[in-house]
Design a protein around this motif. Structure first.
Motif: not given
Length: 407
Positions: A213-220, A233-245
């Protein structure tokens, strides 16, 4: 959160906006400026309090109050003056109904829900969204909303007037339908504000959906030419993908999350290229290739970055690798051909410059070699003549000896 930078509720809000316009308080100057990126320092963490205003009682105050009492049995509270949010008279906020107090204001990073109604300057309703949700401060909506909702109290209703550069800019919008350079009035009611979910505890499927969703917002943002917002927006999306689980994740979900990450890195590199941030773009490409060494988009953009930095040899090698992976790609063919030609021209220009700096060394070397050749030739002729004369003398002596012997 698509480009629907949404709108508030109120059945009589339209009348309120029109009434304010008649009073001359919604008149804004036309703005032809490009969409502007605000720095974090420009937004106060603790916004200034709204100024109280009793509405300015005149000679007929009592009569006016009686009329209001008869026509509006349920008054919504004291009328507030306009708050100039940024101090440039281009983004203003006015409270229509007071909320639950300053302590109820949302904070950056929280997920908020608002009721939004958007008008053009002439009162035309653009759209109405009864429950628009977004993360405050993430750039999920237009700047006018991101900057003003954080100044609102829970259950507060407010009227916001904004220049185009804090809304849809010089390009306008297709959905919602907003013309270029359009000033907007937004009626907003703050309905909810909740803390964002803990990424470590977020199920993998939800994490993937949120990052996408954040990546798509970056595309907009990118498609609108707002490249700095796209990078955010892409930076926020990257933070989500790189977060530990702390929850289990399957190999398939890991691959899907990695795919979203690489897409974000590629798109971020494209945005950074548009901003002429070549070092940052190169770093994004390198990061993408660390995860997917044969990613054609990453190789192509890396080649472009290297070329822009003047590293033609490396750029050509990178583009040739990309072309080898996808020989039919016309874009890579064209870029590589252009780069090879440019590199050849540059090398020729450099050689000419070196010759000029050294005083045309090729001519001087040619002259010296000619002189050496002439000297060598003259010495050769002298030695040949000497040898010939010696041979003749020896032959004469020998002939004399032979004749003497016969006699």
């Amino acid at each position: 959160m698509a480009e629907k930078e949404e709108t508030v509720d109120a059945t009589d809000s339209h009348d309120s906006a029109l009434s304010a316009k008649k009073n001359g308080r919604t008149s804004l100057l036309d703005s032809g400026e490009d969409f502007e990126v605000l720095d974090e320092e420009d937004i106060d963490d603790d916004p200034p309090p709204l100024e109280d205003a009793g509405g300015g009682k005149g000679k007929n105050t009592d009569e006016t109050e009686k009329k209001n009492a008869n026509t509006d049995p349920d008054p919504v509270g004291p009328v507030e003056e306009w708050l100039d949010v940024l101090g440039n008279d281009q983004l203003k906020k006015k409270v229509l109904e007071a909320g639950e107090g300053r302590d109820s204001r949302p904070q950056k990073g929280q997920n908020v829900k608002i009721h939004l109604k958007t008008y053009l300057k002439d009162g035309t309703v653009v759209e109405e969204l009864p429950d628009l949700s977004f993360t405050l401060g993430d750039g999920d909506v237009i700047q006018a909303l991101d900057l003003t909702v954080q100044l609102m109290e829970m259950r507060e209703k407010a009227l916001i007037q904004t220049y185009a550069k804090y809304a849809y800019g010089a390009r306008g919008s297709i959905e919602p339908e907003v013309p270029p350079d359009a000033e907007l009035s937004l009626e907003v009611e703050l309905l909810e504000a909740n803390d964002a979910p803990d990424l470590e505890l977020l199920p993998p499927a939800e994490k993937i959906a949120l990052a996408s969703l954040k990546r798509e917002r970056g595309n907009v943002h990118y498609q609108r030419g707002d490249y700095a917002f796209a990078v955010n927006s892409y930076s926020i999306a990257l933070q989500i993908t790189e977060s530990s689980s702390k929850v289990d994740i399957s190999p398939e979900e890991e691959n899907e999350l990695m795919d979203v990450k690489v897409k974000c890195l590629n798109n971020m590199a494209a945005s950074q290229l548009k901003l002429d941030h070549y070092d940052a773009a190169l770093k994004s490409c390198v990061s993408a290739l660390e995860h997917q060494p044969d990613n054609i988009k990453a190789l192509f953009r890396m080649g472009k970055v290297l070329a822009l930095q003047g590293e033609y040899t490396e750029a050509i090698q990178t583009l040739r690798k990309a072309l080898k992976l996808e020989p039919s790609n016309k874009t890579i063919h064209a870029e590589l051909s252009k780069l090879v030609k440019k590199n050849s021209e540059q090398r020729g220009a450099e050689q000419a410059m070196y010759k000029k700096m050294l005083g045309n060394p090729s001519s001087s070397s040619s002259s010296s070699s000619t002189k050496k050749h002439r000297a060598k030739s003259s010495w050769g002729l002298s030695w040949k003549w000497l040898f010939g004369a010696t041979a003749v003398a020896i032959g004469g002596v020998a002939l004399s000896v032979v004749i003497a012997a016969r006699n």
